[in-house]
Design a protein around this motif. Structure first.
Motif, PDB file in Angstrom:
ATOM      1  N   CYS A  27       0.847  -1.187   0.000  1.00 17.14           N
ATOM      2  CA  CYS A  27       0.000   0.000   0.000  1.00 17.14           C
ATOM      3  C   CYS A  27       0.882   1.236   0.000  1.00 17.14           C
ATOM      4  CB  CYS A  27      -0.926   0.009   1.217  1.00 17.14           C
ATOM      5  SG  CYS A  27      -2.215   1.280   1.088  1.00 17.14           S
ATOM      6  N   TYR A  33      -4.198   2.769  11.876  1.00  9.42           N
ATOM      7  CA  TYR A  33      -4.981   1.650  12.389  1.00  9.42           C
ATOM      8  C   TYR A  33      -4.812   0.395  11.545  1.00  9.42           C
ATOM      9  CZ  TYR A  33      -8.087   3.538   8.802  1.00  9.42           C
ATOM     10  OH  TYR A  33      -8.595   4.017   7.626  1.00  9.42           O
ATOM     11  N   CYS A  34      -3.901   0.459  10.574  1.00 15.39           N
ATOM     12  CA  CYS A  34      -3.716  -0.677   9.665  1.00 15.39           C
ATOM     13  C   CYS A  34      -2.290  -1.205   9.694  1.00 15.39           C
ATOM     14  CB  CYS A  34      -4.105  -0.242   8.252  1.00 15.39           C
ATOM     15  SG  CYS A  34      -4.225  -1.591   7.069  1.00 15.39           S
ATOM     16  N   THR A  73      -9.301  -5.711  -4.193  1.00 12.78           N
ATOM     17  CA  THR A  73      -8.880  -4.920  -3.055  1.00 12.78           C
ATOM     18  C   THR A  73      -7.405  -5.201  -2.788  1.00 12.78           C
ATOM     19  OG1 THR A  73      -9.378  -4.426  -0.740  1.00 12.78           O
ATOM     20  CG2 THR A  73      -9.826  -6.676  -1.442  1.00 12.78           C
ATOM     21  N   GLY A  74      -6.945  -4.844  -1.596  1.00 17.74           N
ATOM     22  CA  GLY A  74      -5.545  -5.079  -1.278  1.00 17.74           C
ATOM     23  C   GLY A  74      -5.326  -4.922   0.220  1.00 17.74           C
ATOM     24  N   THR A 102     -12.111  -1.658  -4.156  1.00 16.46           N
ATOM     25  CA  THR A 102     -11.942  -0.912  -2.903  1.00 16.46           C
ATOM     26  C   THR A 102     -10.560  -0.293  -2.939  1.00 16.46           C
ATOM     27  OG1 THR A 102     -13.380  -2.399  -1.669  1.00 16.46           O
ATOM     28  CG2 THR A 102     -11.893  -1.072  -0.383  1.00 16.46           C
ATOM     29  N   ASN A 165     -15.768   4.837   2.520  1.00 19.44           N
ATOM     30  CA  ASN A 165     -15.623   4.138   3.801  1.00 19.44           C
ATOM     31  C   ASN A 165     -14.802   5.014   4.732  1.00 19.44           C
ATOM     32  OD1 ASN A 165     -16.798   1.890   2.617  1.00 19.44           O
ATOM     33  ND2 ASN A 165     -14.820   0.937   2.150  1.00 19.44           N
ATOM     34  N   ILE A 194     -17.141   2.700   9.272  1.00 29.25           N
ATOM     35  CA  ILE A 194     -16.762   1.327   9.630  1.00 29.25           C
ATOM     36  C   ILE A 194     -16.168   1.341  11.031  1.00 29.25           C
ATOM     37  CG2 ILE A 194     -15.359  -0.678   8.985  1.00 29.25           C
ATOM     38  CD1 ILE A 194     -15.005   0.409   6.251  1.00 29.25           C
ATOM     39  N   GLN A 196     -13.724   0.366  13.843  1.00 29.50           N
ATOM     40  CA  GLN A 196     -12.341  -0.113  13.797  1.00 29.50           C
ATOM     41  C   GLN A 196     -12.280  -1.554  14.319  1.00 29.50           C
ATOM     42  OE1 GLN A 196      -9.728   2.123  16.293  1.00 29.50           O
ATOM     43  NE2 GLN A 196      -7.899   1.102  15.543  1.00 29.50           N
ATOM     44  N   MET A 197     -11.578  -2.405  13.578  1.00 25.27           N
ATOM     45  CA  MET A 197     -11.543  -3.838  13.924  1.00 25.27           C
ATOM     46  C   MET A 197     -10.136  -4.271  14.355  1.00 25.27           C
ATOM     47  SD  MET A 197     -13.834  -5.410  10.835  1.00 25.27           S
ATOM     48  CE  MET A 197     -13.290  -4.366   9.509  1.00 25.27           C
ATOM     49  N   LEU A 199      -7.561  -5.761  13.419  1.00 25.77           N
ATOM     50  CA  LEU A 199      -6.896  -6.321  12.239  1.00 25.77           C
ATOM     51  C   LEU A 199      -5.654  -5.522  11.874  1.00 25.77           C
ATOM     52  CD1 LEU A 199      -9.988  -7.094   9.968  1.00 25.77           C
ATOM     53  CD2 LEU A 199      -8.362  -8.762  10.878  1.00 25.77           C
ATOM     54  N   SER A 330      -4.364  -5.522   5.677  1.00 28.64           N
ATOM     55  CA  SER A 330      -3.728  -5.188   4.389  1.00 28.64           C
ATOM     56  C   SER A 330      -3.273  -6.446   3.655  1.00 28.64           C
ATOM     57  CB  SER A 330      -2.542  -4.260   4.606  1.00 28.64           C
ATOM     58  OG  SER A 330      -1.596  -4.892   5.459  1.00 28.64           O
ATOM     59  N   GLY A 334      -9.037  -6.036   2.404  1.00 27.40           N
ATOM     60  CA  GLY A 334     -10.133  -5.475   3.182  1.00 27.40           C
ATOM     61  C   GLY A 334     -11.397  -5.313   2.371  1.00 27.40           C
TER      62      GLY A 334
HETATM   63  N1  SAM Z   1      -6.199   0.264   0.101  1.00 23.67           N
HETATM   64  C1  SAM Z   1      -7.599   0.082  -0.137  1.00 23.67           C
HETATM   65  C2  SAM Z   1      -8.416   1.089   0.622  1.00 23.67           C
HETATM   66  O1  SAM Z   1      -7.839   1.970   1.250  1.00 23.67           O
HETATM   67  O2  SAM Z   1      -9.636   1.028   0.554  1.00 23.67           O
HETATM   68  C3  SAM Z   1      -8.104  -1.317   0.107  1.00 23.67           C
HETATM   69  C4  SAM Z   1      -7.616  -2.065   1.319  1.00 23.67           C
HETATM   70  S1  SAM Z   1      -7.996  -1.328   2.874  1.00 23.67           S
HETATM   71  C5  SAM Z   1      -7.302  -2.550   3.961  1.00 23.67           C
HETATM   72  C6  SAM Z   1      -9.756  -1.581   2.935  1.00 23.67           C
HETATM   73  C7  SAM Z   1     -10.493  -0.886   4.022  1.00 23.67           C
HETATM   74  O3  SAM Z   1     -10.100  -1.431   5.250  1.00 23.67           O
HETATM   75  C8  SAM Z   1     -10.261   0.614   4.130  1.00 23.67           C
HETATM   76  O4  SAM Z   1     -11.496   1.276   4.099  1.00 23.67           O
HETATM   77  C9  SAM Z   1      -9.610   0.774   5.485  1.00 23.67           C
HETATM   78  O5  SAM Z   1      -9.985   1.977   6.101  1.00 23.67           O
HETATM   79  C10 SAM Z   1     -10.150  -0.403   6.209  1.00 23.67           C
HETATM   80  N2  SAM Z   1      -9.370  -0.847   7.357  1.00 23.67           N
HETATM   81  C11 SAM Z   1      -8.059  -1.122   7.448  1.00 23.67           C
HETATM   82  N3  SAM Z   1      -7.732  -1.515   8.695  1.00 23.67           N
HETATM   83  C12 SAM Z   1      -8.882  -1.490   9.403  1.00 23.67           C
HETATM   84  C13 SAM Z   1      -9.228  -1.777  10.750  1.00 23.67           C
HETATM   85  N4  SAM Z   1      -8.307  -2.173  11.618  1.00 23.67           N
HETATM   86  N5  SAM Z   1     -10.508  -1.665  11.121  1.00 23.67           N
HETATM   87  C14 SAM Z   1     -11.459  -1.241  10.251  1.00 23.67           C
HETATM   88  N6  SAM Z   1     -11.196  -0.947   8.973  1.00 23.67           N
HETATM   89  C15 SAM Z   1      -9.928  -1.066   8.560  1.00 23.67           C
END
Ligand code: SAM
Length: 334
Positions: A27, A33-34, A73-74, A102, A165, A194, A196-197, A199, A330, A334
């Protein structure tokens, strides 16, 4: 050859028809948070499925296993080279397939029209804030403008409904729910918050500090009149509400405090070819080994069916025995 059509059923009567395909674990943002600021140990190139391999698995999913929707997605799918071509090849599999993306929208302003022309139906864009400095704080990159431009390009290219999102973080952007909604409505985007999870790669998530759906509602209801939308939710993760009598809506994806596992119709394919029957699964099923080992389409489909049969009833975040999956969001997709 006799081809058997099956469906991706589990023991609880759910049927997976929505395939999330991660195209890369890399990414170009570093959302706090990721993942950590320095990024992660990315998958080596040879571990990642080639375009041919992705197309073959999607075809097996659609032709043999009842998949009706594919979401790329990714990581960040726009950093995957040749994405437009891959979307075109996916569209060629089935003109009726729903194909979506996404994305964080960096670079989308350059690619939106080509993606639409190749057969992409819709995009979901991640945007947590309307403040450029807060965006830089959350993502550790000063790219707010690019996201806003990418959204506009997606709308102009007809990649709608364009969904946004947003994740709210306590003390960072949790004051922004009404402002985000007002802006999204004015621009014609469908906003969904969304929860926060657990993850994140750093394992910093905590139930106590996350912003819950209830808090999101109370912040929004201070400025808007929300009523539950009349359309049935089905398997959609977002609970939808009509804003100020409509037609605008807002969604809340409360995976933690109001789980919707009973209606889940999703299955995930990681960038390195592993089937995950749940975002929070602790087991994966290796389709890449089958692909590269010369398995037939039928054998791969059998393995996929088996992977889904073991899907648990729920993610169990609230269970004291819950263990966060080894892979972060990631790397799962997601
Ligand atoms: N890079 C793309 C994006 O930003 O949409 C796709 C992958 S990203 C992992 C997909 C979604 O996961 C994003 O909306 C991101 O905000 C959300 N995301 C990532 N970590 C998260 C977490 N711990 N809890 C909730 N949503 C999360």
């Amino acid at each position: 050859m006799v081809v058997t059509t099956r469906s991706l059923d589990d023991r609880y009567g759910r049927v997976a028809t929505d395939l999330r395909v991660s195209l890369t674990d890399r990414c170009n943002l570093r959302c706090s948070y990721c993942m950590p600021p320095e990024g992660l140990d990315w998958l080596p190139d040879e571990a990642v499925l080639s375009h041919d391999e992705v197309v073959r698995l999607v075809r097996i999913g659609t032709d043999l296993l009842g998949i009706q929707e594919v979401r790329f997605t990714g990581g960040e799918p726009l950093v995957r080279r040749g994405l437009v071509g891959l979307v075109g090849r996916t569209r060629a599999i089935d003109p009726a397939l729903e194909i979506s993306l996404t994305t964080n929208a960096l670079g989308l302003s350059r690619q939106a029209q080509a993606l639409a022309d190749a057969g992409l139906d819709r995009v979901n864009v991640s945007l947590d804030t309307m403040r450029a400095d807060t965006f830089a704080e959350i993502t550790r990159r000063d790219r707010h403008r690019d996201v806003v431009d990418g959204l506009a390009a997606a709308r102009a290219a007809g990649l709608g409904p364009v969904k946004i999102n947003a994740v709210l973080l306590r003390g960072v952007n949790d004051d922004e729910a009404p402002a985000l909604l007002r802006w999204a409505i004015a621009e014609g985007y469908d906003l969904r918050f969304i929860e926060q999870m657990p993850l994140d790669a750093q394992h910093n998530w905590s139930r106590e500090s996350m912003i819950t759906a209830d808090e999101i509602f109370s912040r929004l209801e201070a400025e808007f009149d929300l009523t539950p939308a009349s359309e049935p939710r089905g398997s959609a993760p977002a609970e939808l509400f009509t804003v100020d009598g409509g037609p605008a809506t807002v969604g809340v994806i409360a995976s933690v405090t109001r789980p919707f596992c009973g209606d889940c119709d999703r299955v995930r394919l990681t960038a390195d070819g592993q089937i995950r029957n749940c975002l929070f699964a602790r087991e994966e099923s290796d389709l890449r080994a089958a692909l590269r080992g010369g398995a037939t389409d039928e054998q791969i489909a059998d393995r996929w069916v088996l992977a889904m049969a073991g899907k648990r009833a729920g993610h169990g975040i609230d269970d004291p025995t819950f263990l966060q999956p080894d892979r972060p969001m990631s790397a799962i997709g997601g």
